[in-house]
Design an enzyme around this catalytic site. Sequence first.
Site, PDB file in Angstrom:
ATOM      1  N   ASP A  61       0.858  -1.200   0.000  1.00 45.88           N
ATOM      2  CA  ASP A  61       0.000   0.000   0.000  1.00 45.88           C
ATOM      3  C   ASP A  61       0.888   1.241   0.000  1.00 45.88           C
ATOM      4  O   ASP A  61       1.123   1.846   1.040  1.00 45.88           O
ATOM      5  CB  ASP A  61      -0.894  -0.044   1.248  1.00 45.88           C
ATOM      6  CG  ASP A  61      -1.954   1.050   1.230  1.00 45.88           C
ATOM      7  OD1 ASP A  61      -2.162   1.670   0.175  1.00 45.88           O
ATOM      8  OD2 ASP A  61      -2.568   1.277   2.291  1.00 45.88           O
ATOM      9  N   THR A  81       7.765   9.124 -13.441  1.00 47.75           N
ATOM     10  CA  THR A  81       8.305   8.674 -12.153  1.00 47.75           C
ATOM     11  C   THR A  81       7.473   7.520 -11.599  1.00 47.75           C
ATOM     12  O   THR A  81       8.012   6.541 -11.075  1.00 47.75           O
ATOM     13  CB  THR A  81       8.336   9.861 -11.156  1.00 47.75           C
ATOM     14  OG1 THR A  81       9.126  10.898 -11.746  1.00 47.75           O
ATOM     15  CG2 THR A  81       8.937   9.460  -9.835  1.00 47.75           C
ATOM     16  N   LYS A  84       0.394   3.953  -2.176  1.00 50.86           N
ATOM     17  CA  LYS A  84      -0.363   5.157  -2.579  1.00 50.86           C
ATOM     18  C   LYS A  84       0.515   6.128  -3.363  1.00 50.86           C
ATOM     19  O   LYS A  84       0.645   7.309  -3.020  1.00 50.86           O
ATOM     20  CB  LYS A  84      -0.975   5.853  -1.367  1.00 50.86           C
ATOM     21  CG  LYS A  84      -1.992   5.000  -0.621  1.00 50.86           C
ATOM     22  CD  LYS A  84      -2.738   5.806   0.430  1.00 50.86           C
ATOM     23  CE  LYS A  84      -3.715   4.975   1.236  1.00 50.86           C
ATOM     24  NZ  LYS A  84      -3.091   4.020   2.182  1.00 50.86           N
ATOM     25  N   LEU A  85       1.088   5.627  -4.450  1.00 51.29           N
ATOM     26  CA  LEU A  85       2.032   6.454  -5.221  1.00 51.29           C
ATOM     27  C   LEU A  85       1.304   7.596  -5.925  1.00 51.29           C
ATOM     28  O   LEU A  85       0.175   7.447  -6.396  1.00 51.29           O
ATOM     29  CB  LEU A  85       2.754   5.592  -6.265  1.00 51.29           C
ATOM     30  CG  LEU A  85       3.580   4.426  -5.717  1.00 51.29           C
ATOM     31  CD1 LEU A  85       4.161   3.621  -6.877  1.00 51.29           C
ATOM     32  CD2 LEU A  85       4.697   4.931  -4.815  1.00 51.29           C
ATOM     33  N   PHE A  86       1.990   8.730  -6.005  1.00 52.23           N
ATOM     34  CA  PHE A  86       1.476   9.880  -6.752  1.00 52.23           C
ATOM     35  C   PHE A  86       2.671  10.714  -7.190  1.00 52.23           C
ATOM     36  O   PHE A  86       3.461  11.152  -6.354  1.00 52.23           O
ATOM     37  CB  PHE A  86       0.547  10.728  -5.875  1.00 52.23           C
ATOM     38  CG  PHE A  86      -0.014  11.919  -6.603  1.00 52.23           C
ATOM     39  CD1 PHE A  86      -1.201  11.812  -7.321  1.00 52.23           C
ATOM     40  CD2 PHE A  86       0.645  13.132  -6.611  1.00 52.23           C
ATOM     41  CE1 PHE A  86      -1.707  12.897  -8.013  1.00 52.23           C
ATOM     42  CE2 PHE A  86       0.142  14.229  -7.299  1.00 52.23           C
ATOM     43  CZ  PHE A  86      -1.041  14.114  -8.006  1.00 52.23           C
ATOM     44  N   ARG A  96     -15.068  -2.368  10.136  1.00 52.55           N
ATOM     45  CA  ARG A  96     -15.079  -2.523  11.589  1.00 52.55           C
ATOM     46  C   ARG A  96     -16.086  -3.587  11.997  1.00 52.55           C
ATOM     47  O   ARG A  96     -17.294  -3.416  11.770  1.00 52.55           O
ATOM     48  CB  ARG A  96     -15.474  -1.191  12.258  1.00 52.55           C
ATOM     49  CG  ARG A  96     -14.399  -0.114  12.155  1.00 52.55           C
ATOM     50  CD  ARG A  96     -13.194  -0.468  13.019  1.00 52.55           C
ATOM     51  NE  ARG A  96     -12.115   0.490  12.931  1.00 52.55           N
ATOM     52  CZ  ARG A  96     -11.070   0.412  12.092  1.00 52.55           C
ATOM     53  NH1 ARG A  96     -10.970  -0.592  11.236  1.00 52.55           N
ATOM     54  NH2 ARG A  96     -10.103   1.316  12.114  1.00 52.55           N
TER      55      ARG A  96
HETATM   56  O1  C5P Z   1      -6.621   0.025  11.315  1.00 54.09           O
HETATM   57  P1  C5P Z   1      -7.541   0.137  10.126  1.00 54.09           P
HETATM   58  O2  C5P Z   1      -8.434  -1.071   9.945  1.00 54.09           O
HETATM   59  O3  C5P Z   1      -8.288   1.441  10.092  1.00 54.09           O
HETATM   60  O4  C5P Z   1      -6.527   0.121   8.881  1.00 54.09           O
HETATM   61  C1  C5P Z   1      -6.930   0.412   7.567  1.00 54.09           C
HETATM   62  C2  C5P Z   1      -5.747   0.355   6.666  1.00 54.09           C
HETATM   63  O5  C5P Z   1      -6.171   0.649   5.343  1.00 54.09           O
HETATM   64  C3  C5P Z   1      -4.634   1.329   7.005  1.00 54.09           C
HETATM   65  O6  C5P Z   1      -3.414   0.673   6.716  1.00 54.09           O
HETATM   66  C4  C5P Z   1      -4.850   2.480   6.039  1.00 54.09           C
HETATM   67  O7  C5P Z   1      -3.633   3.090   5.676  1.00 54.09           O
HETATM   68  C5  C5P Z   1      -5.449   1.764   4.837  1.00 54.09           C
HETATM   69  N1  C5P Z   1      -6.270   2.566   3.950  1.00 54.09           N
HETATM   70  C6  C5P Z   1      -7.382   3.270   4.381  1.00 54.09           C
HETATM   71  N2  C5P Z   1      -8.123   4.007   3.498  1.00 54.09           N
HETATM   72  C7  C5P Z   1      -7.787   4.033   2.202  1.00 54.09           C
HETATM   73  C8  C5P Z   1      -6.679   3.314   1.756  1.00 54.09           C
HETATM   74  C9  C5P Z   1      -5.948   2.573   2.664  1.00 54.09           C
HETATM   75  O8  C5P Z   1      -7.714   3.211   5.557  1.00 54.09           O
HETATM   76  N3  C5P Z   1      -8.524   4.698   1.361  1.00 54.09           N
END
Ligand code: C5P
Length: 231
Positions: A61, A70, A63-65, A179
Site C-alpha cells: 500500500d 516517475t 499510494k504512489l502519486f 469494523r
Molecule cells: O486500522 P484500520 O483497519 O483502520 O486500517 C486500515 C488500513 O487501510 C490502514 O493501513 C490504512 O492506511 C489503509 N487505507 C485506508 N483508506 C484508504 C486506503 C488505505 O484506511 N482509502
Amino acid sequence: MTDDRLIVALDVPNALSGLQLAQKIGDAACFYKIGLGMLTGGGLALANELKQDHGKRIFLDMKLFDIGATVENAVRGLAQFDLDFLTVHGDPHVVRAACEGAAGSNLKILAVTILTSLDRGDLDACMIQSGDIPDLVTERAARALAAGAHGVIASPQEAALIRALPEASGKLIVTPGVRPTGSALGDQKRVATPASAITDGADHIVVGRPIWTADSPRAAAQAIQAELAAL
Ligand code: C5P
C-alpha cells in the site's frame, strides 16, 4: 484453504514486529497489507519473506502519486518482486503510468479514490470540489478503472455504487474502513462491518487495528473469517 477476502493491515513499525504479528495470526489470514508506516522499517523485505517463505499474498500500500514517468519507473521496479496488489492515487495519469510499469507482471494496480478517513469537511480543507463523497468516489473510480486500473480502494459505504458501474465489471473493489460490530472506529469515518462490505460488492476487506490491537490477533482474525464464511 484460508479465505483470502480478508487482508490484514500490518500497520506495525518494522519488519520484525510485522513477522511476529503474522506468525501469531497463523493460518487465520493468508493476505497481508504492508504500507508506508513500515517502509523505513524493512517493509519490502517483509513483503518478500511473507510471500516467498510463508506463501502469503501481499498488498503493498504505497499510494504512489507523481508525474507519470516517475510513477511508471517506481512501479516497474516494484513489479520485479512477485507481489499481488499495489496502490496508487486514482488520478488517471497516475493510473495509466502505473499500469504501464506493471505490464508483463502479475502485479495488480489498485486506485485510491478518496481516503476512508476523510469526510466532507476534510475535502473542503483540501480544496476538493463540492459534492457528496459517494458521488465523487464513484466518479473517481469510474475514471481510474477506465484508465486501466485493475481495481479500486473505497469505503464499504461506496462499494455498491462502484460495483454498479459498467467500468467495474471484472474489476476488484478493496475496502478498508471495515469494523466488526463493537470495534473502535479510530480515525476511520466511513465504515461498515466485514459482512456488509462483502455483501455490497467488495472482493476484499482490509482490517488493521481491530486485529493487531486485539489481545489475540488470531482470534480477532478468526472471528472475521467466521463472519465471512457465514455469508
Ligand atoms: O486500522 P484500520 O483497519 O483502520 O486500517 C486500515 C488500513 O487501510 C490502514 O493501513 C490504512 O492506511 C489503509 N487505507 C485506508 N483508506 C484508504 C486506503 C488505505 O484506511 N482509502
